[in-house]
Structure formats: structure tokens, C-alpha cells
Design a protein around this motif. Structure first.
Motif: not given
Length: 567
Positions: A406-410, A437-442
Motif C-alpha cells: 500500500l501507499g504507506d508500505g504496509s 525517496e517515496k518509492a524507496t521508503t515504501r
């Protein structure tokens, strides 16, 4: 015609009907038929109208249209729509993020009917002024246009291979020897020239023979007495046919199948590979490397000096092969968006000589792909238990899922449900426009989830169609090493993701890679051949290939992971 070709024509008809604002009911009928028939295993071209109407989503009118396509290879309704539609407007459908309504707006309100006009409008800022577009959409359109321009005149590995083999079959009756060379032999994922070597002692006669083959369209300006250049009818990629005398075929097969930077590599003998290729009587590839004082390199790895650095730690016989594979772990069935049942997919897997089949249907968030609800997960597991009860000790179906990140990585099931799977493939499918940054963090958060077993197609790219979202590959691979997560080499020729250039770094960090077909049909299981090609290109050894583990070791591995989660 194949089912895929028929469905493509139905989809295009529906899209153009919507573009031209034809009857909404008839448009939906075409859309519904195309959507439902994409999964059917029935041979549409062989079914009469009274059998076609029994298929889901097919009414009598559309059934007659399908019959027309099967009989003529065309659809008169589509021909009429195409006649009303500028070719450039059709090209606009290739732009990522442009649906029918936006294309119609650009065409009708701005008068844009070519990709060049679309680019000019974007560069002048006119797209951003249209209601419903804005500066962000305008920028994405310009980026997509640049990407498409870079991909023109290229073919994916599978289609290039198909064309090369088709050419070889047509040429062999006329010539004693024909070899596929160049990028296709080197297993390049995006091919910009399909090259073959033709053995002949009479180039003039050879050229006349080629001129007599109607599907070969010569480019007079680019051709020479010893090289035919042009195109094959129906393909946009350049074709190159090089004439060689019998005693030069082996030598030229080596030279033409290696990138220039690879040929420039000097060896301990004090000569570069290219020089070694032109000296000595023995023109075999192994002899050429020996004369240069360099280790032998397989064709897939002949790109640059990477293979020689790799050879300081490995031997080419350690590279993974199809025969090393023991199972397959990322596959879909009719439970989600696949075309075959779990039983059929597993049975074909056994026919291929593999000892385990992992089902990884889409998860509940993937409504577009009929993702499984919790209740459906339970029902599928019951079916798998029943199927496994009928196997001996030499084959097993593993219970997996392709869980959406999901968008927050869960992941999109709670821990209680995730714990029921033998393994979890975690993949991004939605909201693909992300910064690095967003993709890697996710992805990092998904990797940190203790239930993630395999990271699926890490960049989400579709070769020649969609650029992947940017990620920090080193950070992702390092995290997989820390959390004992396997990285997928998605073997679909549409993806081939993770990129082969990162395979060696993953191995250095101790991360195993799994060659996964992402199969949605029986034929899709064979895509692992492309995965093996790209894995070998990146230097993947059998030892570091996850699905080269034999059944008993795979069972022990997955059971140990589940035990650790319980603890």
C-alpha cells in the motif's frame, strides 16, 4: 486468430466507440466482452455464434462480431471507426495516464492529432490550462512522450527472439548455415537491431535471393554488397543480415555477438579480444578467449568488462540454467486474474519436470485483478490442501499470495491472514508516480514486514511501455539482506525486473534471487526461460537462485521462516 488478437480488436473497438461517443450501451457490451474473454481458455476462433453467446459477457451482437473477426481477420465496425480517427490520436493512447476522455478533450478542444502537436502544446503550457489537466499532468505527458521516443524501433527480448527465429527458418532453405547473432544472441532485454549471419560464397546471388523474399523490405541506402539492411514486414525494428564465407562464420559469430566495449578488453597475452578474434586459425569462441589470455565468457554476459570482474570470483559453469530450476513461485490462477485453475497450472508445472508450484494470486486491494477476499483465501487453501493430498512426496503446491504494498508500505492483509501463507510476494501495483525517496521508503517498510518473503518486480516497469518508478537499489538490496528477503527476477518479458545490472550486487550482499514467471497461463510458466537468460546476463549462480532449491530444502526454508514468526 489467437484469443489475444481477438480481444485486442474488441478492446480497440470499445475505446474508439467511446472516443467518438457512440451508443453507450453498445460500447459497454464490447468492453464487457473484452474484459471477460481475456481470461477464457476456449478457442474463440473455433466457436460458432451459438457457443460464443454462452461465454460470460458475450451477447449475440458481440458474438457475431467475434465470428466476423475469426472468419475475416477484420471487423467492419472497427475499420469504420479507424477511418474517422487520425493515426496520431491512436498514438496518444500509448501515453501513460491518458484515457479516452482526456484524449478526446485534447483532440476536440486543442485540435491535437499527432504526438508532435501534443509535445508542442505541452512545451507551450497549453495542456496545463485545460480543465482537468493541470501542470502536473502536462509534465507527466511530456515525460511519457520522451520515454516513447526513446523506445521507438525496439522490440522486447521475446518478440525479437521470435522474429530472429522466423527469419532463420525462412533463410535456411536457401543457405547452408544461418546463425542468430548480435543483441538477440546476447539476450538484450530491448533489441534495436535483429541480426543474423548468413553463410555464402556468392554475396551477389545471396542479395538477389533476399530481394525475392516479399516480407524482406530492403533499405537500399543502408545496405551494401555484404550486408542486407532493412525491415521484416509487420515489424518496426531494423534487421541486418550479414554475408560471410564458410571459414569466417565462427569468427564473425563471436565478433558480432559481443558489445564493442567487451571486444576492447585486453588480456594477459597483451592483445584485446577483437585482435585475438582476427588472429590464429582456430576461430572457436573458447580459442579466442584463450589467445587473449582471458576467461571464457558466455554470450549473455558479453557486454563490457563486468564479466571479467565477475570471473575472478565465479566460473561460467556456475551460472544458473533452466535445468537448475526446481520450482516456480509467482503464478496466478482463475481465483484472481489468471486463465487456468490451480490444478491445471500445477499439473503443467509437473510436466515441465519441476517439483513445486507456488500460487501467488492477487490480494484483496487489487480489485482490478479480482484480488482475493479473506474468505476466498480460506477457500483456496482448502482446495490446495485437497490437491496436495493427491500428490506423492515428489511434488507440492505452496500457498502464496502477491500482497499489494500500500501507499504507506504496509501489506493489505492483517498479520493473522498473512501468517496462513507459506510465503508472501510483496509488490507495488498502484500509485506508481513516486519520487525516489517515496518509492524507496515504501519498499523499505514492506521489506521490514516479517511476513514478506519475496520482493516482487521491484521497480514496476513495463519494458518499452512504462518506465519504472525510481528506487535506491543499494538501500533496497541492503534491506533485503538485513531482513532475509528474496528479490524477484520477474521473468515476464514485459518486465525482467529487477534489472540484471543489480544481480551481482545482490549476490555480494548475500541476497538470493527467485526467477519468477508471474504466469497467468500455462504458456506463461515458460517465461522462466527469459528469466534465466537475464539472470545469466547478470551473473546469477545456481547457488544463489531461490527456486533452484530442491523441494525438501524449500519446504524446510519456508517452515523455518514461519516458525521464526511464531516465536
Amino acid at each position: 486468430m489467437s484469443n489475444a488478437e481477438i480481444v485486442d480488436l474488441l478492446e480497440l473497438t470499445a475505446r474508439l466507440m467511446e472516443l467518438h461517443e457512440r451508443d453507450a450501451f453498445k460500447t459497454r457490451a464490447f468492453q464487457s466482452a473484452a474484459f471477460n474473454l481475456d481470461k477464457t481458455t476456449a478457442d474463440l476462433s473455433q466457436l460458432p455464434v451459438d457457443e460464443l453467446v454462452k461465454l460470460p459477457g458475450v451477447g449475440k451482437s458481440v458474438a457475431q462480431k467475434i465470428h466476423e473477426i475469426s472468419q475475416t481477420g477484420r471487423l467492419s465496425d472497427l475499420d469504420a471507426l479507424l477511418a474517422e480517427t487520425p493515426a496520431g490520436v491512436l498514438d496518444m493512447f500509448r501515453i501513460k495516464g491518458l484515457g479516452v476522455k482526456k484524449v478526446r478533450t485534447l483532440w476536440r478542444e486543442l485540435g491535437i492529432d499527432t504526438l508532435d502537436a501534443l509535445r508542442q502544446a505541452g512545451e507551450e503550457g497549453r495542456i496545463a490550462t485545460i480543465k482537468g489537466f493541470g501542470a502536473s499532468t502536462q509534465e507527466k505527458i511530456l515525460d511519457a512522450l520522451t520515454f516513447l521516443q526513446e523506445q521507438q524501433g525496439k522490440l522486447r527480448m521475446d518478440r525479437a527472439d521470435e522474429l530472429a527465429q522466423r527469419l532463420r527458418e525462412q533463410l535456411l532453405p536457401h543457405f547452408e548455415r544461418v546463425d542468430v547473432s548480435g543483441q538477440v544472441r546476447r539476450r538484450v532485454q530491448e533489441v534495436d537491431t535483429v541480426q543474423l549471419l548468413v553463410q555464402t560464397t556468392d554475396p551477389l546471388s545471396a542479395m538477389l535471393t533476399l530481394r525475392g523474399m516479399p516480407e524482406l523490405l530492403i533499405d537500399e541506402r543502408e545496405s551494401s554488397p555484404f550486408v542486407w539492411r532493412g525491415r521484416f514486414a509487420g515489424y518496426d525494428v531494423p534487421v541486418e543480415l550479414r554475408f560471410n564465407a564458410p571459414d569466417q562464420m565462427d569468427r564473425q559469430l563471436f565478433i558480432q555477438s559481443a558489445a564493442e566495449s567487451h571486444l576492447k578488453q585486453p588480456g594477459s597475452a597483451g592483445v584485446a579480444l577483437l585482435q585475438a578474434a582476427y588472429t590464429g586459425n582456430d576461430a572457436s569462441e573458447t580459442a579466442i578467449y584463450e589467445r587473449a589470455g582471458l576467461p571464457y565468457v558466455v554470450p549473455e554476459m558479453r557486454e563490457d568488462d563486468f564479466a571479467f570482474r565477475w570471473s575472478t570470483q565465479h566460473h561460467h559453469t556456475n551460472l544458473v540454467t533452466w535445468d537448475d530450476l526446481r520450482g516456480t513461485l509467482h503464478n496466478h490462477s482463475t481465483w484472481s486474474d489468471g486463465k487456468e485453475s490451480v490444478a491445471s497450472m500445477a499439473a503443467y508445472t509437473r510436466e515441465l519436470g519441476l517439483s513445486y508450484f507456488g500460487i501467488a494470486d492477487h490480494s484483496k486491494t487489487a480489485t482490478y485483478a479480482h484480488g482475493l477476499s479473506v474468505e476466498q483465501v480460506m477457500a483456496q487453501h482448502t482446495e490446495i490442501d485437497q490437491l496436495n493430498a493427491g500428490f506423492g512426496d515428489d511434488f507440492r503446491i505452496f500457498k502464496g499470495i502477491e500482497s499489494d504494498i500500500l501507499g504507506d508500505g504496509s501489506l493489505d492483509y492483517d498479520d493473522e491472514i498473512l501468517a496462513r501463507f507459506d510465503y508472501v510476494v510483496a509488490s507495488v501495483h498502484q500509485t506508481l508516480n513516486m519520487s525516489i525517496e517515496k518509492a524507496t521508503t515504501r519498499l523499505l517498510r514492506a521489506i521490514e514486514n516479517p511476513y514478506t518473503t519475496i520482493l516482487g518486480h521491484p521497480t514496476g516497469r513495463l519494458l518499452l511501455a512504462r518506465e519504472g518508478y525510481p528506487i535506491d537499489h543499494r538501500a533496497i538490496i541492503d534491506a533485503c539482506a538485513e531482513h532475509n528477503v528474496v528479490i524477484e527476477i520477474n521473468a515476464s518479458p514485459y518486465r525482467l525486473d529487477i534489472d540484471w545490472r543489480w544481480i551481482d550486487y545482490a549476490m555480494q550482499q548475500g541476497v538470493m534471487l527467485s526467477i519468477n514467471p508471474d504466469a497467468h497461463s500455462l504458456a506463461g510458466l515458460l517465461d522462466m526461460h527469459y528469466g534465466v537468460d537475464i539472470a545469466r546476463k547478470g551473473g546469477l549462480t545456481a547457488e544463489m537462485t531461490f527456486n533452484a532449491l530442491p523441494l525438501e530444502k524449500m519446504q524446510a526454508y519456508l517452515q523455518q521462516r514461519r516458525s521464526n514468526l511464531v516465536k
